[in-house]
Write a protein that holds these residues in place. Structure first.
Motif, PDB file in Angstrom:
ATOM      1  N   TYR A 110      41.099  27.702  57.346  1.00 29.14           N
ATOM      2  CA  TYR A 110      40.975  28.922  58.653  1.00 29.14           C
ATOM      3  C   TYR A 110      40.990  30.317  58.318  1.00 29.14           C
ATOM      4  N   HIS A 111      42.655  30.015  59.051  1.00 25.95           N
ATOM      5  CA  HIS A 111      43.310  31.309  59.058  1.00 25.95           C
ATOM      6  C   HIS A 111      43.438  32.138  57.193  1.00 25.95           C
ATOM      7  N   LYS A 112      43.849  31.345  56.391  1.00 27.41           N
ATOM      8  CA  LYS A 112      43.240  31.916  54.620  1.00 27.41           C
ATOM      9  C   LYS A 112      42.282  31.971  54.442  1.00 27.41           C
ATOM     10  N   LYS A 113      41.085  31.200  54.704  1.00 29.35           N
ATOM     11  CA  LYS A 113      40.168  32.043  54.229  1.00 29.35           C
ATOM     12  C   LYS A 113      40.035  33.347  55.356  1.00 29.35           C
ATOM     13  N   GLN A 114      39.992  33.956  56.071  1.00 34.01           N
ATOM     14  CA  GLN A 114      39.867  34.822  56.897  1.00 34.01           C
ATOM     15  C   GLN A 114      40.532  36.223  56.542  1.00 34.01           C
ATOM     16  N   ASN A 115      41.921  35.510  56.404  1.00 37.04           N
ATOM     17  CA  ASN A 115      42.565  36.549  55.279  1.00 37.04           C
ATOM     18  C   ASN A 115      41.745  37.283  54.189  1.00 37.04           C
ATOM     19  N   ALA A 116      41.604  36.378  53.307  1.00 35.92           N
ATOM     20  CA  ALA A 116      40.678  36.626  52.069  1.00 35.92           C
ATOM     21  C   ALA A 116      39.247  37.202  52.185  1.00 35.92           C
ATOM     22  N   LEU A 117      39.250  37.780  53.371  1.00 32.45           N
ATOM     23  CA  LEU A 117      37.471  37.719  53.578  1.00 32.45           C
ATOM     24  C   LEU A 117      38.069  39.410  53.806  1.00 32.45           C
ATOM     25  N   ARG A 118      39.480  39.924  54.793  1.00 37.61           N
ATOM     26  CA  ARG A 118      39.432  40.770  55.099  1.00 37.61           C
ATOM     27  C   ARG A 118      40.220  41.421  54.010  1.00 37.61           C
ATOM     28  N   ALA A 119      40.733  40.800  53.168  1.00 38.35           N
ATOM     29  CA  ALA A 119      41.573  41.397  52.321  1.00 38.35           C
ATOM     30  C   ALA A 119      40.330  42.339  51.075  1.00 38.35           C
ATOM     31  N   LEU A 120      39.094  41.536  51.095  1.00 34.95           N
ATOM     32  CA  LEU A 120      37.546  42.172  50.418  1.00 34.95           C
ATOM     33  C   LEU A 120      37.449  43.280  50.633  1.00 34.95           C
ATOM     34  N   GLN A 121      37.314  42.752  52.328  1.00 35.89           N
ATOM     35  CA  GLN A 121      36.732  43.956  52.882  1.00 35.89           C
ATOM     36  C   GLN A 121      37.346  45.506  52.784  1.00 35.89           C
ATOM     37  N   LYS A 122      38.797  44.979  52.807  1.00 35.05           N
ATOM     38  CA  LYS A 122      39.658  46.839  52.822  1.00 35.05           C
ATOM     39  C   LYS A 122      39.652  46.974  50.928  1.00 35.05           C
ATOM     40  N   LYS A 123      39.793  46.082  50.259  1.00 35.68           N
ATOM     41  CA  LYS A 123      39.579  46.456  49.250  1.00 35.68           C
ATOM     42  C   LYS A 123      38.197  47.117  48.279  1.00 35.68           C
ATOM     43  N   ALA A 124      36.839  46.777  48.824  1.00 31.87           N
ATOM     44  CA  ALA A 124      35.874  47.624  49.283  1.00 31.87           C
ATOM     45  C   ALA A 124      35.338  48.682  49.702  1.00 31.87           C
ATOM     46  N   LEU A 125      36.488  49.197  51.133  1.00 34.75           N
ATOM     47  CA  LEU A 125      36.667  50.302  51.850  1.00 34.75           C
ATOM     48  C   LEU A 125      36.729  51.240  50.922  1.00 34.75           C
ATOM     49  N   ASP A 126      38.099  50.436  50.124  1.00 30.29           N
ATOM     50  CA  ASP A 126      39.326  51.690  49.201  1.00 30.29           C
ATOM     51  C   ASP A 126      38.419  51.921  47.431  1.00 30.29           C
TER      52      ASP A 126
END
Length: 222
Positions: free
Chosen positions: A2-18
């Motif tokens: 679960y935490h691995k998937k949450q970290n992947a989603l946060r990384a993708l969100q950060k990549k989209a914002l940047d």
């Protein structure tokens, strides 16, 4: 998990914002969704209709056999024609070296005089009319002793020149056909090599004049 998937989603969100809004890369126009599946469009290989027909109907052994036959016919035609006065052939160069300075006594003016007075026909021991010929250039002594052979009638000479031109045209067609068969054989062999399960990367796409080039992963043989 679960935490691995949450970290992947946060990384993708950060990549989209940047992400830079003006950024462009080719997968933007080469990729798309088809029935909900992400698909990358591959560029089509360049193949002529004749090559497609030949590759579908003939085996590589047959194409190679025909190519070898064409190569033998080309060699036979070349041996008959000797590439005499062929169109597109680069002009031959014949350099003569004149030893005009003897013991350093001759001046530059005298050297130029000797160069200007140099007669090619005399140096080659032939008549001026035959200087430009690169083949069958008899000497003066041969012309005086031997009888004149061959055609001399202008109409017959014109006919022979036309026959030689036709032979060169046939040679050119055979050379182009042999090159085309060589390309087809390479493309068929490349398609057979792609059936291997080894990981491969395309280095150069296929063109009408050459097959696609792939780089295969090295595997150590036992």
């Amino acid at each position: 998990d679960y935490h691995k998937k949450q970290n992947a989603l946060r990384a993708l969100q950060k990549k989209a914002l940047d992400k830079n809004p003006d950024e462009f890369y080719f997968k933007m126009i080469r990729a798309g969704l088809q029935d909900g599946v992400h698909v990358v469009k591959q560029p089509k290989d360049e193949v002529t209709p004749e090559q497609v027909k030949l590759m579908k109907t003939q085996d590589i052994k047959y194409v190679e056999m025909k190519r070898v036959a064409e190569a033998k016919k080309i060699e036979r035609l070349k041996s008959e024609l000797h590439l005499l006065d062929a169109e597109g052939k680069s002009p031959n160069k014949h350099v003569f070296f004149l030893d005009t300075r003897r013991e350093g006594k001759a001046s530059i003016e005298e050297d130029l005089f000797w160069v200007q007075e140099f007669d090619i026909a005399t140096h080659l021991d032939t008549v001026p009319e035959l200087v430009d010929r690169v083949y069958n250039r008899p000497t003066v002594a041969t012309l005086q002793k031997a009888a004149l052979k061959g055609a001399t009638d202008p109409a017959h000479l014109k006919k022979l020149a036309q026959q030689r031109k036709n032979q060169y045209d046939l040679l050119k067609q055979r050379i182009e056909r042999e090159k085309a068969m060589f390309v087809v054989a390479q493309k068929i062999q490349t398609r057979k090599d792609l059936l291997d399960k080894t990981h491969k990367v395309k280095v150069k796409k296929e063109t009408t004049n050459g097959p696609a080039i792939y780089k295969f992963k090295f595997q150590r043989k036992r």
